[in-house]
Structure formats: structure tokens, C-alpha cells
Design a protein around this motif. Structure first.
Motif, PDB file in Angstrom:
ATOM      1  N   LEU A 153      -1.479   1.059   6.148  1.00  0.00           N
ATOM      2  CA  LEU A 153      -0.441   0.187   7.009  1.00  0.00           C
ATOM      3  C   LEU A 153      -0.577  -1.179   6.402  1.00  0.00           C
ATOM      4  CD1 LEU A 153       1.520  -0.584   9.093  1.00  0.00           C
ATOM      5  CD2 LEU A 153      -0.388  -0.835  10.791  1.00  0.00           C
ATOM      6  N   ASN A 154       0.341  -1.854   5.906  1.00  0.00           N
ATOM      7  CA  ASN A 154       0.116  -3.307   5.301  1.00  0.00           C
ATOM      8  C   ASN A 154       0.968  -4.049   6.104  1.00  0.00           C
ATOM      9  OD1 ASN A 154       0.068  -5.227   3.224  1.00  0.00           O
ATOM     10  ND2 ASN A 154       2.451  -4.931   2.939  1.00  0.00           N
ATOM     11  N   LEU A 155       0.146  -5.363   6.459  1.00  0.00           N
ATOM     12  CA  LEU A 155       0.654  -6.271   7.717  1.00  0.00           C
ATOM     13  C   LEU A 155       1.246  -7.462   6.965  1.00  0.00           C
ATOM     14  CD1 LEU A 155      -1.564  -5.319  10.895  1.00  0.00           C
ATOM     15  CD2 LEU A 155       0.779  -4.631  10.307  1.00  0.00           C
ATOM     16  N   GLY A 156       2.183  -7.687   6.827  1.00  0.00           N
ATOM     17  CA  GLY A 156       2.728  -8.899   6.106  1.00  0.00           C
ATOM     18  C   GLY A 156       3.915  -9.651   6.815  1.00  0.00           C
ATOM     19  N   GLY A 157       4.752 -10.464   6.285  1.00  0.00           N
ATOM     20  CA  GLY A 157       5.860 -10.721   7.320  1.00  0.00           C
ATOM     21  C   GLY A 157       6.623  -9.534   7.837  1.00  0.00           C
ATOM     22  N   THR A 177       8.532  -1.129   8.495  1.00  0.00           N
ATOM     23  CA  THR A 177       8.470  -0.701   9.938  1.00  0.00           C
ATOM     24  C   THR A 177       9.128  -1.717  10.770  1.00  0.00           C
ATOM     25  OG1 THR A 177       6.218  -1.426  10.278  1.00  0.00           O
ATOM     26  CG2 THR A 177       6.720   0.915   9.492  1.00  0.00           C
ATOM     27  N   GLY A 178       9.045  -3.014  10.418  1.00  0.00           N
ATOM     28  CA  GLY A 178       9.615  -4.083  11.182  1.00  0.00           C
ATOM     29  C   GLY A 178       8.860  -5.239  10.995  1.00  0.00           C
ATOM     30  N   PRO A 179       9.290  -6.129  11.731  1.00  0.00           N
ATOM     31  CA  PRO A 179       8.179  -7.688  11.700  1.00  0.00           C
ATOM     32  C   PRO A 179       6.803  -7.481  11.983  1.00  0.00           C
ATOM     33  CG  PRO A 179      10.360  -7.934  13.021  1.00  0.00           C
ATOM     34  CD  PRO A 179      10.159  -6.434  12.647  1.00  0.00           C
ATOM     35  N   ALA A 180       5.996  -7.842  11.402  1.00  0.00           N
ATOM     36  CA  ALA A 180       4.351  -7.823  11.454  1.00  0.00           C
ATOM     37  C   ALA A 180       3.921  -9.027  12.483  1.00  0.00           C
ATOM     38  CB  ALA A 180       3.677  -7.621  10.447  1.00  0.00           C
TER      39      ALA A 180
END
Length: 180
Positions: A153-157, A177-180
Motif C-alpha cells: 500500500l502506497n500512501l501519497g496524495g 484506491t482514492g485520496p490518502a
């Protein structure tokens, strides 16, 4: 490596063989630049001139931030092979065949005197991809295992997931997946 979100710029000095994090720096956007970047995500008046000015301002911010990171962390500039900068996405319309990122890599190179690799999303689209997410290839290289299925799972913008099936390098894929 540099990355942007609508909060600011993240700058990371890392090596990849083996993976090692050397230093990080986060710079917040000037409120006026942030507002302009947000405005450029939607159609509006005088977009080309406004985009050009924001392109230069963002590149200067990134270049100066890289120099700041190098100096603060006492890094040896001659050991840095390249800067990877994907810039700031202001329009991403794969359904229309285009994506647009700003933060002129030529200006970053002039400020840092380090070669800059950029335009990742457009290259991916030219090869038949969607221009995002870009991280599955990196995740595959760093984390795919012969006998263990992995999900990253990569959490960016925008958050995205990389699926890394065990022992199946041709089956790797990713999705937003959508906004983080």
C-alpha cells in the motif's frame, strides 16, 4: 527523489542497492503557489501563462530544496547519480490520452547541477499504461518474492496498491484506491 502533494514537496536521498534512506526534507508550499496549483487542476482563464509561471516556481522550489537537503545532510553531491522528479500533476486525463505534470526538470538540473529524470507518467501512457500508479514496477523490483504473495500500500496524495503474486513477475499490477 522528489515528490509533491498539495501540501508541499518531499525530498528523499536514497540508494537502491541495497535500499537505504540517507536523508529527507519536507518543504511546505507557499500559500500562493499552492492556490495556483489547485486552480490549475481545473479549466480557467489564462491557463498557459499561469501554468508556465507555476512550472518555474515549483522547479525552483524543488531545486533549492534538493540543495538544502544536500547541505544540511552533508551529502557528497558527486555521489548522487540522478534526481527523479515526477513533478506536480495538474491534469490527469488518461481517458483523453494525456497527463500533465509541472516542475521543469531543466531548471532543477541547473540549480542542482545533477541530472534529472522526469516525465514518468507520460512515458507510461505512451507505453499503453494509465500514467498512474507508477510504483508497481519499483515495488516489484524491491519486494516481489518467489514464494510469498505480497501487497504493498502506497500512501501519497492518491493511495494505490501494488499486487505482487509470488513467482509471477508478469502478473504484477497496481491500481489507485482514492485520496490518502
Amino acid at each position: 527523489m522528489t515528490g509533491t502533494s498539495m501540501d508541499g514537496v518531499d525530498i528523499v536521498a536514497a540508494s537502491f542497492d541495497p535500499l537505504q534512506l540517507h536523508a529527507t526534507l519536507t518543504l511546505s508550499f507557499d500559500p500562493d503557489l499552492r492556490d495556483e496549483l489547485m486552480a490549475l487542476t481545473l479549466p480557467g482563464d489564462n491557463e498557459i501563462d499561469r501554468m508556465g509561471k507555476a512550472d518555474v516556481a515549483l522547479a525552483k522550489m524543488i531545486g533549492e530544496g534538493i540543495n538544502q537537503l544536500i547541505e544540511q545532510s552533508h551529502l557528497d553531491r558527486s555521489q548522487i547519480k540522478a534526481v527523479g522528479s515526477h513533478g506536480q500533476t495538474i491534469r490527469h486525463r488518461p481517458e483523453h490520452g494525456f497527463t500533465l505534470q509541472i516542475g521543469d526538470p531543466n531548471i532543477i538540473t541547473e540549480i542542482t547541477q545533477i541530472p534529472v529524470i522526469s516525465d514518468f507518467r507520460r512515458r507510461d501512457m505512451a507505453a499503453g499504461g494509465q500514467g498512474a500508479p507508477l510504483v508497481p514496477a519499483f515495488h516489484q523490483d524491491m519486494f516481489q518474492h518467489e514464494s510469498i504473495h505480497r501487497v504493498i500500500l502506497n500512501l501519497g496524495g492518491i493511495a494505490n496498491v501494488s499486487m505482487l503474486p509470488a513467482g509471477q513477475p508478469d502478473q504484477v499490477y497496481g491500481f489507485d484506491t482514492g485520496p490518502a
